[in-house]
Design an enzyme around this catalytic site. Structure first.
Site, PDB file in Angstrom:
ATOM      1  CG  ASP A   8      -6.600   3.327  -2.959  1.00 19.81           C
ATOM      2  OD1 ASP A   8      -6.999   3.229  -4.143  1.00 19.81           O
ATOM      3  OD2 ASP A   8      -6.967   2.556  -2.061  1.00 19.81           O
ATOM      4  CG  ASN A  56      -2.610  -1.354 -10.317  1.00 22.44           C
ATOM      5  OD1 ASN A  56      -1.851  -0.473  -9.941  1.00 22.44           O
ATOM      6  ND2 ASN A  56      -3.652  -1.733  -9.582  1.00 22.44           N
TER       7      ASN A  56
HETATM    8  C1  FPP Z   1      -5.225   4.091  -7.303  1.00 17.86           C
HETATM    9  O1  FPP Z   1      -6.517   4.590  -7.442  1.00 17.86           O
HETATM   10  C2  FPP Z   1      -4.345   4.721  -8.262  1.00 17.86           C
HETATM   11  C3  FPP Z   1      -3.707   4.083  -9.285  1.00 17.86           C
HETATM   12  C4  FPP Z   1      -3.817   2.648  -9.550  1.00 17.86           C
HETATM   13  C5  FPP Z   1      -2.872   4.834 -10.219  1.00 17.86           C
HETATM   14  C6  FPP Z   1      -2.009   5.911  -9.632  1.00 17.86           C
HETATM   15  C7  FPP Z   1      -1.665   6.801 -10.719  1.00 17.86           C
HETATM   16  C8  FPP Z   1      -1.659   8.144 -10.659  1.00 17.86           C
HETATM   17  C9  FPP Z   1      -1.873   8.932  -9.434  1.00 17.86           C
HETATM   18  C10 FPP Z   1      -1.480   8.865 -11.925  1.00 17.86           C
HETATM   19  C11 FPP Z   1      -0.213   9.493 -12.241  1.00 17.86           C
HETATM   20  C12 FPP Z   1       1.020   9.006 -11.645  1.00 17.86           C
HETATM   21  C13 FPP Z   1       2.231   9.429 -12.029  1.00 17.86           C
HETATM   22  C14 FPP Z   1       3.438   8.962 -11.325  1.00 17.86           C
HETATM   23  C15 FPP Z   1       2.377  10.371 -13.132  1.00 17.86           C
HETATM   24  P1  FPP Z   1      -7.654   3.584  -7.815  1.00 17.86           P
HETATM   25  O2  FPP Z   1      -7.889   3.647  -9.274  1.00 17.86           O
HETATM   26  O3  FPP Z   1      -7.335   2.249  -7.265  1.00 17.86           O
HETATM   27  O4  FPP Z   1      -8.874   4.197  -7.068  1.00 17.86           O
HETATM   28  P2  FPP Z   1     -10.117   3.406  -6.475  1.00 17.86           P
HETATM   29  O5  FPP Z   1      -9.588   2.577  -5.341  1.00 17.86           O
HETATM   30  O6  FPP Z   1     -10.987   4.501  -6.026  1.00 17.86           O
HETATM   31  O7  FPP Z   1     -10.687   2.592  -7.579  1.00 17.86           O
END
Ligand code: FPP
Length: 233
Positions: A8, A56
């Site tokens: 996250d 998501n």
């Molecule tokens: C949460 O951060 C993250 C995600 C929804 C996506 C996770 C994806 C990756 C780490 C990219 C690559 C993954 C692979 C397996 C290649 P958020 O966007 O919810 O952050 P926030 O809470 O700060 O908005």
């Protein structure tokens, strides 16, 4: 040892720097590679990463598209490296709504890496714990109706074998970054006895040292699995 990670904070990390959220996801993908590389050294044999949840899809269309582009690019770029490094990849989740080409890449990687046994990597994409339990239940009901399964045979062990993690050990430790203290529908069945560790670091800044810190903290926990005495980790 099996570790699950709720990655996250990509969006916040980027926004704090005045950069687009998609930049945070790209940096998050770099962290994914660093953490996978660090695992064998730290005695981790299985890593489960929460890459995209069933919830998501509610994000802005351009963010969902940029995440899909990132998965596509990552799978293409890392395909050979994964096979050559003896990593077995399993995708968790309902893959059916994913773009066809990504789905084909995922299937291909699962097939090509199926007999690898050096390291086990689960990537949860369009994954939700409740959705996984419902899909498992439907398969069980169908088998009972088709008389392939007797109701008496259903117990927590046989149920586990209908989940996306069939045949795998449950996670010992779940890590969530970015200061949130929630499980957000991650591995609901499998984490019954997992230890939980929350880090304030945003996922793009999570490092091998951060992972070491989480493991050091885990080592201090007493795991009793409902017993009175501690069971060795
Ligand atoms: C949460 O951060 C993250 C995600 C929804 C996506 C996770 C994806 C990756 C780490 C990219 C690559 C993954 C692979 C397996 C290649 P958020 O966007 O919810 O952050 P926030 O809470 O700060 O908005």
């Amino acid at each position: 040892m099996h570790i699950g990670i709720i990655m996250d904070g990509n969006g916040r990390w980027a926004s704090e720097k005045g950069l687009p959220r998609s930049f945070g996801h790209r940096r998050g993908a770099k962290t994914v590679s660093e953490i996978i590389k660090a695992c064998p050294d730290l005695g981790i044999s299985t890593l489960t990463l929460y890459a995209f949840s069933t919830e998501n899809w509610k994000r802005a269309a351009h963010e969902v598209e940029s995440l899909m582009r990132l998965f596509r690019g990552y799978l293409q770029a890392k395909f050979l490296q994964i096979i050559e490094n003896n990593i077995k990849v399993t995708f968790l989740g309902d893959t059916s709504p994913l773009p066809r080409d990504i789905l084909n890449q995922m299937k291909n990687l699962e097939i090509k890496s199926r007999s690898n046994d050096g390291f086990f990597l689960n990537i949860a994409i369009n994954y939700g714990g409740r959705d996984e339990i419902i899909r498992a239940t439907k398969k069980i009901v169908k088998n009972v109706i088709d008389k392939k399964l007797n109701m008496r045979e259903i117990d927590s062990h046989s149920f586990s074998n209908y989940l996306d993690t069939a045949g795998q050990k449950d996670p010992d430790l779940i890590i969530r970054t970015a200061g949130e203290r929630r499980l957000s529908n991650f591995l609901l069945w499998q984490i019954s006895y997992s230890e939980l560790y929350f880090s304030d670091e945003m996922w793009p800044e999570f490092s091998k040292q951060s992972l070491k810190n989480a493991i050091e903290c885990y080592k201090t926990r007493e795991r009793k699995f409902g017993n009175l005495k501690k069971i060795a980790n």
